[in-house]
Design an enzyme around this catalytic site. Structure first.
Site, PDB file in Angstrom:
ATOM      1  CD  GLU A 117      -2.841  -1.032   2.615  1.00 16.99           C
ATOM      2  OE1 GLU A 117      -3.103  -0.090   3.133  1.00 16.99           O
ATOM      3  OE2 GLU A 117      -3.495  -1.735   2.472  1.00 16.99           O
ATOM      4  CG  HIS A 232      -8.454   6.798   1.992  1.00 22.02           C
ATOM      5  ND1 HIS A 232      -8.984   6.520   0.424  1.00 22.02           N
ATOM      6  CD2 HIS A 232      -8.433   5.620   2.249  1.00 22.02           C
ATOM      7  CE1 HIS A 232      -8.165   4.918  -0.211  1.00 22.02           C
ATOM      8  NE2 HIS A 232      -7.871   4.528   0.905  1.00 22.02           N
ATOM      9  NE  ARG A 272      -4.608   5.749   3.505  1.00 23.40           N
ATOM     10  CZ  ARG A 272      -4.827   5.077   4.295  1.00 23.40           C
ATOM     11  NH1 ARG A 272      -5.338   5.542   5.084  1.00 23.40           N
ATOM     12  NH2 ARG A 272      -5.237   3.834   3.399  1.00 23.40           N
ATOM     13  NE  ARG A 366      -4.514   5.386  10.110  1.00 24.54           N
ATOM     14  CZ  ARG A 366      -4.976   4.354   8.895  1.00 24.54           C
ATOM     15  NH1 ARG A 366      -4.683   3.453   8.733  1.00 24.54           N
ATOM     16  NH2 ARG A 366      -6.463   4.819   8.031  1.00 24.54           N
ATOM     17  CG  LEU A 372      -7.304  -2.907  11.601  1.00 22.55           C
ATOM     18  CD1 LEU A 372      -7.199  -3.704   9.957  1.00 22.55           C
ATOM     19  CD2 LEU A 372      -8.593  -2.581  12.115  1.00 22.55           C
TER      20      LEU A 372
END
Ligand code: FAD
Ligand code: SIN
Length: 541
Positions: A117, A232, A272, A366, A372
């Site tokens: 990612e 996002h 992002r 982040r 998570l």
């Protein structure tokens, strides 16, 4: 009603809350209660897609590389000790989750499949059901908590922290019957998640209203970094809300971004904040409200991403043929209630873990799929610290910004922010604002926050956002008589504090972009911005 005190009261039933509840009850035999405002399975966690970032195979990856990627994404504001804890302890927590019954995707040799990612230098994201990771984690944890927790309070809204003798001793809640009651506990864990519902365009479910942070602010608990809202880059541009997410894993698999002319304009695998900023800039330049994600080159889309394929079918889109309309959407709150490396907040007896917390792991932005993981790692540490008998926060992790004093390097203290217009709101606890009025005000606040405090901000837009928040707060009597009214009041509280913090931070860094201060200013702002409001009346027991 006052119940018998619990050893640990967990507020919220996402990955952080349930991980803590299961460990405290199952391993340490604590008397644990879980209190959550919906059904147990209702949490942002169940919507998580891409997966969990953790170094499960050592070669060629390493925890040092995961650490370096996390620090780079955090734009100079991560606490390196907190990140070290995250990357070192993360793999153990993932293995425990697997032992608890969570089924992650594996290759034909039975090895966990790893995806790449944005911001990760290597593939290291484990996933379940293609891009339905959160649903599988939530399922496994809900099953486990049903076996272990002493008390479950579902459809129960945590309104206020109870503080006695300088310690948190429980909460006041609104029960399913609308009655108010107290739940007493020696330790309270805030695991109430984020606040995407502050914005009109968000990937977050309806329950993400920042209640935990608002409660903490009212009780005078230190909060930091809340100006960093991560947007996002690839939410489906579609009328439904929350916006369906097109996971970052699609770009990790080779999907590309295209502008209104069909041109590529950014490296799709940057962190992002950078991709969302590039998109917003391009949309403004081209006068359009969305861009395109081109996944037509991906093989086996349906097989690898079955849940996303289903969402696209429902929207009448075929990823093998159509470019997918996308735009940035509010997704994640990087800051929150300040904690030390054990999740202890600045108020004795109150702990925080997961998206509600500011542990120092995320800094100004982040890294994908670290959330998570953070929930699991810090929930575990909270429980271990309680078991050891820890009573107060220490100057570790993000808490250094609070306990090391004004002279500490890297600390800015925001001027105290008052509750917006508490006095103007006045009102009586039993007074009810009519539901249509609450919905209308929430909708207006969300639209104004998107406009004034979204991806790109200015000093004057943030002033206007604070005014808007004050007006919304003034319309809701406190304590609120219904969960919907309480959520609106909490959103207004947080909108005010967030806009204030964003105004103080006169620079652009990570997920915070100021048009009037476009550069990063390490001289003045390589620092955590801590808000410590005065305790409002409601915070006392
Ligand atoms: P949550 O899961 O949000 O749980 C909070 C709980 O608190 C809920 O049960 C809520 O009902 C309860 N609650 C809130 N307020 C109150 C109150 N006043 N009283 C009682 N209960 C209350 N992160 C990743 O790492 N990987 C991913 O792939 C990923 N994908 C994502 C995809 C989407 C669409 C979204 C929206 C987020 C994604 N994230 C991902 C982020 C991640 O899912 C969340 O940050 C994480 O799940 C938060 O977990 P949590 O336990 O802190 O809180
Ligand atoms: C995604 O799958 O793109 C979301 C991952 C995250 O929020 O970490």
């Amino acid at each position: 009603m006052t119940t018998e005190p619990l050893d640990l009261l967990v507020l919220g039933s996402g990955v952080a809350g349930l991980s803590a509840a299961v460990r405290a009850a199952e391993i340490h035999g604590m008397r644990v209660g879980v209190l959550t405002k919906g059904e147990l399975h209702q949490a942002t966690t169940r919507w998580a897609q891409g997966g969990v970032a953790a170094v499960l195979h050592d070669d060629p990856d390493s925890t040092d590389l995961h650490l370096a990627d996390t620090l780079a994404a955090g734009a100079g504001l991560c606490d390196a000790d907190a990140v070290r804890v995250l990357v070192d302890e993360g793999p153990g927590r993932v293995h425990e989750l697997i032992a608890l019954g969570a089924m992650f995707d594996r290759d034909e040799h039975g090895r966990l499949e790893l995806a790449r990612e944005g911001g990760h230098s290597l593939p290291r994201v484990v996933h379940a059901g293609g891009a339905a990771t959160g649903a599988e984690i939530e399922r496994a944890l809900v099953d486990a908590v049903h076996r272990t927790a002493a008390v479950l309070h579902e459809n129960t809204f945590a309104l206020e922290l109870l503080v006695d003798g300088g310690r948190c001793v429980g909460i006041e809640a609104l029960g399913p019957d609308g009655g108010r009651y107290q739940v007493r506990a020696s330790n309270v864990l805030l695991a109430t998640g984020g606040a995407g519902q502050l914005f009109a365009v968000t990937t977050n479910p309806l329950e993400a209203t920042g209640d935990g942070i608002a409660m903490a602010l009212r009780a005078g608990v230190a909060v930091a970094d809340i100006e960093f809202v991560q947007f996002h880059p690839t939410a489906l541009h579609h009328p439904s809300m929350p916006r369906p997410l097109l996971s970052e894993a699609l770009r990790g698999h080779g999907a590309v971004l295209r502008d209104a002319n069909g041109e590529r304009f950014v490296d799709e695998l940057l962190p992002r904040d950078e991709v969302s900023r590039a998109e917003t800039t391009r949309m403004l330049e081209q006068g359009v409200d969305h861009l395109w994600l081109d996944a037509t080159g991906l093989e086996d889309f349906e097989l690898r991403f079955p849940t996303i394929a289903a969402d696209l079918r429902a929207a009448g889109l075929d990823p093998a043929r159509d470019w997918l309309p996308i735009a940035p959407a509010a997704h994640y709150l990087c800051g929150g209630v300040v904690t030390d490396l054990d999740g202890a907040s600045s108020l004795g007896g109150l702990w925080a873990a997961g998206e509600v917390a500011c542990s120092g792991v995320h800094g100004a932005n982040r890294l994908a799929s670290n959330s998570l993981l953070e929930g699991m790692v810090f929930a575990f540490r909270v429980v271990e610290a309680i078991e050891r008998g820890k009573l107060e926060a220490e100057a570790t992790g993000a808490m250094r910004a609070v306990l090391d004093g004004d002279g500490a390097p890297g600390v800015i203290r925001g001027r105290p922010v008052d509750e917006p217009s508490v006095d103007a709101a006045g009102g009586d606890a039993t007074e009810l604002i009519e539901p249509a009025g609450v919905a209308r005000l929430r909708d207006r606040l969300q639209r104004r926050m998107t406009e004034l405090a979204g991806v790109i901000r200015t000093g004057s837009s943030l002033q206007a956002a604070m005014k808007e928040a004050t007006a919304a707060a003034a319309a809701v009597p406190w304590p609120a008589g219904s969960p919907a009214a309480a959520e609106l009041r909490n959103l207004a509280r947080l909108a005010h504090a967030m806009s204030f913090a964003a105004m103080v931070r006169e620079e652009s860094r990570g997920a915070h972009t100021r048009q009037d201060f476009p550069d990063r200013d390490d001289q003045r702002f390589r620092s955590r911005l801590v808000l410590r409001p005065p305790v409002s009346q409601a915070g006392a027991a």
